[in-house]
Enzyme design. Structure first.
Site, PDB file in Angstrom:
ATOM      1  N   ILE A   1      18.273  86.466 -91.292  1.00 39.21           N
ATOM      2  CA  ILE A   1      16.824  86.296 -91.296  1.00 39.21           C
ATOM      3  C   ILE A   1      16.405  85.486 -90.073  1.00 39.21           C
ATOM      4  O   ILE A   1      17.028  84.467 -89.744  1.00 39.21           O
ATOM      5  CB  ILE A   1      16.337  85.618 -92.609  1.00 39.21           C
ATOM      6  CG1 ILE A   1      14.822  85.365 -92.550  1.00 39.21           C
ATOM      7  CG2 ILE A   1      17.091  84.352 -92.907  1.00 39.21           C
ATOM      8  CD1 ILE A   1      14.228  84.870 -93.862  1.00 39.21           C
ATOM      9  N   SER A   2      15.375  85.954 -89.377  1.00 35.59           N
ATOM     10  CA  SER A   2      14.806  85.269 -88.219  1.00 35.59           C
ATOM     11  C   SER A   2      15.883  85.006 -87.161  1.00 35.59           C
ATOM     12  O   SER A   2      16.509  85.950 -86.677  1.00 35.59           O
ATOM     13  CB  SER A   2      14.119  83.984 -88.686  1.00 35.59           C
ATOM     14  OG  SER A   2      13.282  83.454 -87.684  1.00 35.59           O
TER      15      SER A   2
END
Length: 309
Positions: A113-114
Site C-alpha cells: 500500500i502506498s
C-alpha cells in the site's frame, strides 16, 4: 474473526525486524486451495511510509482466516532496528526475501500500500520467483507518475502526522480524502491506534529509498497476476496512476472503490473480500506449481481462467 498474531523480533541477515504472523487457521483452507498441500499461499503485507504493522490490523481482521498473514516494520520504522545508513528498494527486497526464507516460505502473495506498493512492484519484478500474485493499493509508479498537489505533498515530508494527533485531525481530510473528510477523528484514531513511530531517520531513509525510482520500464515485464485497488478520492495518489499501471501490467485488473488513500483501513470490510477472491481464484496452467494433464491446457489458458481477475 481470527485475529491472533504473534508479534516478535526476527534476525534477518544480521538485522532485527519486528514482525507479526497470523497463522492460517486449521479447517479454513478456503474454497479453492492453491498449493500442492491444499493450503493457501501466505500473504505478505508491505505498509505505507512511516506506519508500523499495527495500522493494517483492521484489514487483517477481515481476511479469510485460512490465510497466513505476514506483516513487518521496515528497518528504522516501528520496532525494527535502525539500518546503518540509507537503503534502496533493491536491498530492502532482498531483505524481505530473506525474511520469507527465515519464516519457511519459498513464495508469498504480496500486497503493498502506498510507499509499500512501490516496494511490492520492485519485489515482484526482481524477486520474481518469491511472488505468486501481486496486489497494489493506493500506489503509483514512483518518480514518473501523476503527482499530488504541492499542498498535499508538503504534509508528507515529515512524520508529524504520526506524532501529533491534533495535527492529524486538521490535515487528514485534505491529504487522505474519502471518509477522512467527514470524520477526521476516526482516521486520526486509526493512525494512532498502537502505531509505533520509529526514529526520524527511519522515515527519512524510507523517503530516500524511493528517490528517483520508477517502475515504468519494468511493469510490462511483470508475470504475476495483479490486482490494483484505488480510491476515487485519493489526494496523495490520483486515480490516473492506477489506470496507468493497469495499462502497463499485462495481467492486471483495476478495482476502483469509493474512498480515499486509507481505504484499506477505513473500508477494510469492503475491500478484504475483493482481495481474498483475487488471491483464491483458481490457478491458470502457467501459474500452477505442479504438472497438469496436457489435455487440460485449453481449459486453463490464461485468457480463459481466473475470470475477472
Amino acid at each position: 474473526m481470527f485475529t491472533t498474531a504473534k508479534v516478535r523480533s526476527l534476525a534477518v541477515d544480521g538485522r532485527q525486524l519486528r514482525i507479526a504472523v497470523r497463522p492460517a487457521r486449521r479447517g479454513f483452507a478456503g474454497p479453492r486451495p492453491v498449493s500442492k498441500s491444499g493450503r493457501r499461499t501466505p500473504l505478505l503485507l508491505i505498509n505505507g511510509i512511516g506506519a508500523s504493522l499495527e495500522l493494517l490490523e483492521p484489514f487483517v481482521r477481515e481476511l479469510d482466516p485460512g490465510v497466513e498473514v505476514i506483516r513487518f516494520d521496515p528497518p528504522g520504522v516501528g520496532g525494527s532496528a535502525e539500518p546503518p545508513g540509507p537503503y534502496r528498494f533493491t536491498g530492502l527486497c532482498a531483505l524481505i526475501a530473506s525474511m520469507l526464507t527465515e519464516l519457511g516460505h519459498d513464495q508469498a502473495d504480496v500486497l503493498g500500500i502506498s510507499w509499500g506498493g512501490g516496494v511490492a512492484q520492485h519485489f515482484a519484478a526482481f524477486q520474481r520467483a518469491r511472488c505468486r500474485r501481486l496486489v497494489l493499493v493506493s500506489t503509483a509508479t514512483g518518480s514518473l507518475m501523476v503527482p499530488a498537489r504541492p499542498s498535499v505533498l508538503a504534509h508528507m515530508v515529515t512524520p508529524r502526522r504520526y506524532l501529533d494527533r491534533g495535527y492529524m485531525e486538521q490535515v487528514a481530510g485534505s491529504i487522505y480524502g474519502g471518509s477522512a473528510r467527514d470524520n477526521p477523528e476516526r482516521v486520526a484514531a486509526a493512525m494512532n491506534n498502537g502505531n509505533r513511530v520509529g526514529p526520524s531517520r527511519g522515515y527519512l531513509y524510507q523517503l530516500t529509498a524511493g528517490a528517483g525510482w520508477t517502475s515504468v520500464p519494468f511493469l510490462p515485464l511483470l508475470r504475476q497476476r495483479t490486482l490494483i485497488l484505488s480510491g476515487d478520492d485519493d489526494p496523495i495518489i490520483p486515480l490516473a496512476n492506477a489506470r496507468l499501471m493497469k495499462l502497463l501490467i499485462p495481467k492486471a485488473r483495476l478495482h476502483v472503490f469509493h474512498g480515499g488513500h486509507l481505504g484499506l483501513v477505513t473500508e477494510a470490510a469492503e475491500l478484504a473480500p475483493v482481495v481474498d477472491a483475487f488471491l483464491a481464484a483458481v490457478l491458470t496452467y502457467w501459474e500452477a506449481g505442479y504438472e497438469q494433464d496436457p489435455r487440460d491446457r485449453r481449459r486453463l489458458l490464461p485468457d480463459r481462467a481466473d475470470s475477472g481477475y
